[in-house]
Design a protein around this motif. Structure first.
Motif, mmCIF file in Angstrom:
data_model
loop_
_atom_site.group_PDB
_atom_site.id
_atom_site.type_symbol
_atom_site.label_atom_id
_atom_site.label_comp_id
_atom_site.label_asym_id
_atom_site.label_seq_id
_atom_site.Cartn_x
_atom_site.Cartn_y
_atom_site.Cartn_z
ATOM 1 N N ALA A 97 0.841 -1.199 0.000
ATOM 2 C CA ALA A 97 0.000 0.000 0.000
ATOM 3 C C ALA A 97 0.873 1.244 0.000
ATOM 4 N N ARG A 98 0.233 2.373 -0.253
ATOM 5 C CA ARG A 98 0.860 3.686 -0.189
ATOM 6 C C ARG A 98 -0.127 4.663 0.438
ATOM 7 N N LYS A 99 0.400 5.737 0.913
ATOM 8 C CA LYS A 99 -0.451 6.730 1.573
ATOM 9 C C LYS A 99 -1.366 7.392 0.565
ATOM 10 N N GLU A 108 -8.365 10.126 3.581
ATOM 11 C CA GLU A 108 -7.039 9.877 4.130
ATOM 12 C C GLU A 108 -6.965 8.425 4.558
ATOM 13 N N GLY A 109 -5.998 7.685 4.031
ATOM 14 C CA GLY A 109 -5.872 6.280 4.367
ATOM 15 C C GLY A 109 -4.721 5.633 3.634
ATOM 16 N N ALA A 110 -4.797 4.290 3.445
ATOM 17 C CA ALA A 110 -3.765 3.511 2.766
ATOM 18 C C ALA A 110 -4.363 2.935 1.490
ATOM 19 N N GLU A 111 -3.830 3.385 0.350
ATOM 20 C CA GLU A 111 -4.345 2.908 -0.935
ATOM 21 C C GLU A 111 -3.623 1.614 -1.314
ATOM 22 N N LEU A 112 -4.391 0.554 -1.638
ATOM 23 C CA LEU A 112 -3.813 -0.731 -2.010
ATOM 24 C C LEU A 112 -3.302 -0.656 -3.441
ATOM 25 N N VAL A 113 -2.010 -0.929 -3.634
ATOM 26 C CA VAL A 113 -1.420 -0.918 -4.973
ATOM 27 C C VAL A 113 -1.131 -2.332 -5.469
ATOM 28 N N ASN A 114 -1.169 -3.307 -4.566
ATOM 29 C CA ASN A 114 -0.937 -4.707 -4.967
ATOM 30 C C ASN A 114 -1.633 -5.621 -3.972
ATOM 31 N N SER A 173 0.178 4.000 4.932
ATOM 32 C CA SER A 173 0.554 2.603 4.704
ATOM 33 C C SER A 173 1.296 2.027 5.909
ATOM 34 N N ASP A 174 2.114 2.859 6.607
ATOM 35 C CA ASP A 174 2.795 2.381 7.815
ATOM 36 C C ASP A 174 1.795 2.007 8.895
ATOM 37 N N GLU A 175 0.766 2.832 9.037
ATOM 38 C CA GLU A 175 -0.240 2.518 10.054
ATOM 39 C C GLU A 175 -1.054 1.282 9.679
ATOM 40 N N LEU A 176 -1.198 0.989 8.370
ATOM 41 C CA LEU A 176 -1.865 -0.248 7.952
ATOM 42 C C LEU A 176 -1.095 -1.463 8.438
ATOM 43 N N ILE A 177 0.262 -1.419 8.347
ATOM 44 C CA ILE A 177 1.081 -2.553 8.762
ATOM 45 C C ILE A 177 0.951 -2.806 10.256
ATOM 46 N N VAL A 178 1.114 -1.754 11.073
ATOM 47 C CA VAL A 178 1.072 -1.961 12.528
ATOM 48 C C VAL A 178 -0.345 -2.296 12.986
ATOM 49 N N ALA A 179 -1.377 -1.796 12.270
ATOM 50 C CA ALA A 179 -2.751 -2.125 12.654
ATOM 51 C C ALA A 179 -3.042 -3.597 12.433
ATOM 52 N N VAL A 180 -2.535 -4.170 11.340
ATOM 53 C CA VAL A 180 -2.738 -5.603 11.084
ATOM 54 C C VAL A 180 -1.992 -6.431 12.130
ATOM 55 N N ARG A 181 -0.762 -5.999 12.502
ATOM 56 C CA ARG A 181 -0.027 -6.726 13.534
ATOM 57 C C ARG A 181 -0.757 -6.688 14.864
ATOM 58 N N ARG A 182 -1.327 -5.526 15.204
ATOM 59 C CA ARG A 182 -2.069 -5.423 16.456
ATOM 60 C C ARG A 182 -3.292 -6.323 16.448
ATOM 61 N N ALA A 183 -3.916 -6.441 15.299
ATOM 62 C CA ALA A 183 -5.134 -7.268 15.222
ATOM 63 C C ALA A 183 -4.829 -8.746 15.472
ATOM 64 N N GLY A 184 -3.632 -9.211 15.064
ATOM 65 C CA GLY A 184 -3.273 -10.606 15.290
ATOM 66 C C GLY A 184 -3.702 -11.503 14.140
ATOM 67 N N ALA A 185 -3.215 -12.761 14.201
ATOM 68 C CA ALA A 185 -3.485 -13.734 13.136
ATOM 69 C C ALA A 185 -4.611 -14.672 13.544
#
Length: 517
Positions: A437-439, A446-452, A481-493
């Protein structure tokens, strides 16, 4: 000598009697008319000048000559002349004599001074103080029933007041108390003045020392530092061609030490390097790399043969509040056991560290602080007021190479989980949804746009596609996009997570199940 006419002439030494004499100049007498003679002739009975006290000259006749111009007329004419002279030069009718007024003043008359204004008749008269309207009377004093003044009673003497019981006991007690208070106050003032004068005039110099029984003010930062410093170590890393250093903390009595990945790899330049740990008491020991996690910039070391290790107490980063006081300890620029103090400036601050390592994108969900952090502080603890570690200092934003009050630490809850995984398994896996993603910030969204979106990824299975703008993951707002990464990690698998996206101007929500990778 006389001339031929019988008139005496000049004589002197050497005069020639045969030399003819100069004829005298003719005497010129102006013609005087009768009017002028009447005005300016001598008064009657005056043979000399106008002043009767002036004697007549020998040349003047002893009696007036009626045929001369000065006496051209008789007594009537002289009376007329006297009147003319008196009118011309005598005093005016309104004066008795003396100096006359100037002729130009004859028409001026003296005006009387203006009368004083009457305040009772002139409303504009000034106000002034004057005598009282009535004579003062005697002050009113005590009177008897008939209206006559009564003389004041005689004052009591001291002996009458004390010994003849002229005053009540209450009055005597009050007077004694007043005298005692006045005496005490006067004595105190006198003692202070006397002591001040003695200090000012004494020849002995007295320098007072600080009392030893007074407690010093509280020093919470110093107390925290004393408790935590024994658990903070200096880490020195070297290769045949380079050398670096950082900090770390002891987290287990068996010798496990947590630090930053970029410290043990020298910013990614060395996979395996010689690592030495220096303890606060000067003990030096070699350390082995247990494991490292480039994605969160953490690493765990282990030392053997070191006794009586002090273990740091780990706190709870979820309870950290913005504004609370924190302390950073480390070895900035090789200065071991350096303590700095500040506050928590922000929490959940996504910070990308990808440019500082060779391991790809590195993103942490950092605690921001203004405590001074400099090169060499990396891997050291960020401590709260209770002495518990709440983060591992890892990076700074700077334009000068030194601290400008923008430091970042990895939250201790993430440190605990990753360090435990490294100590037990030697590696760490993180939750992901398989996207790049990218900003996105177009002014409205305002958010993370998915590019792939990778094939077979949790995102593809949930129906996400390129161009979607992720704005929310679970209950956390996504702004980059940075906040997308840490948000997914916080959510867990392996748990279903609601994801909110903007697609073609519409807001939709899908459910994604992240996996470990």
């Amino acid at each position: 000598m006389e001339d031929e006419n019988g008139v005496p002439g000049p004589a002197g030494r050497g005069a020639d009697p045969d030399r003819p004499l100069r004829e005298p100049a003719p005497i010129h007498k102006p013609e005087v008319d009768d009017a002028a003679a009447g005005l300016f002739s001598r008064p009657p009975g005056v043979t000399g000048g106008v002043d009767p006290r002036r004697p007549a000259s020998p040349d003047e006749p002893s009696s007036p000559d009626p045929s001369s111009p000065d006496h051209a007329s008789g007594p009537a004419h002289r009376d007329e002349s006297d009147s003319a002279l008196a009118a011309a030069f005598g005093p005016s009718g309104d004066t008795d004599g003396g100096i006359e007024r100037h002729p130009s003043w004859q028409d001026q008359t003296e005006e009387p001074p203006p009368a004083s204004p009457d305040p009772w008749r002139d409303p504009h008269a000034p106000v002034g103080f004057g005598a009282p309207a009535v004579q003062p009377t005697e002050e009113f004093g005590p009177q008897d029933l008939s209206g006559d003044s009564v003389p004041p009673p005689p004052r009591l003497s001291l002996s009458e007041a004390l010994f003849e019981r002229r005053l009540s006991r209450q009055a005597l007690a009050g007077a004694a108390a007043a005298v005692a208070v006045i005496a005490l106050v006067g004595g105190g003032i006198g003692a202070v003045v006397a002591d001040s004068a003695r200090v000012l005039t004494t020849s002995t110099v007295r320098i007072a020392d600080a009392p030893t029984n007074v407690l010093r003010p509280d020093n919470p930062v110093g107390e925290v530092a004393q408790r935590v410093q024994p658990a903070v170590v200096n880490i020195q890393v070297s290769t045949p061609s380079a050398r670096g250093e950082g900090s770390g903390i002891v987290i287990d009595p068996q010798g496990y030490i947590v630090t930053n990945n970029h410290v043990v790899t020298m910013d990614g330049a060395a996979d395996r390097a010689n690592i030495d740990v220096v303890f606060p008491d000067g003990t030096r020991a070699s350390a082995e790399l247990v494991g490292r996690d480039p994605a969160t910039d953490l690493a765990v070391l282990k030392v053997d043969g070191v006794q009586n290790l002090t273990v740091a107490t780990l706190g709870d980063s979820e309870r950290v509040e913005v504004g609370e006081q924190v302390v950073a300890i480390g070895s900035p620029l090789g200065l071991a056991r350096t303590v700095t103090e500040g506050i928590v400036s922000a929490t959940e601050r996504p910070i990308a560290l990808g440019e500082s390592t060779s391991d790809g994108d590195v993103v942490i969900d950092a605690i921001q602080t203004d405590a001074a952090i400099n090169p060499g502080n990396s891997g050291g603890p960020l401590i709260d007021a209770s002495g518990a570690v709440i983060g591992i200092n890892t990076s700074i934003f700077t334009r000068s190479g030194g601290s400008i009050g923008l430091g970042f630490a990895i939250p201790v809850n993430d440190v605990r989980a990753i360090a435990t995984s490294l100590m037990t398994e030697g590696s760490v896996r993180h939750a992901t949804i398989g996207v790049n993603a990218r900003k996105a910030d177009n002014g409205n969204v305002e958010g993370a746009e998915l590019v792939n979106v990778r094939e077979g990824s949790p995102a593809r299975e949930a129906g996400l596609r390129e161009g979607d703008v992720v704005t929310m993951i679970g209950e956390r707002r996504v702004r980059s996009s940075d906040e997308l990464i840490v948000a997914v990690r916080r959510a867990g698998a392996d748990v279903d997570v609601p994801v909110e996206v903007i697609r073609d101007g519409s807001r939709i929500e899908v459910t994604v199940r992240p996996v470990l990778a």
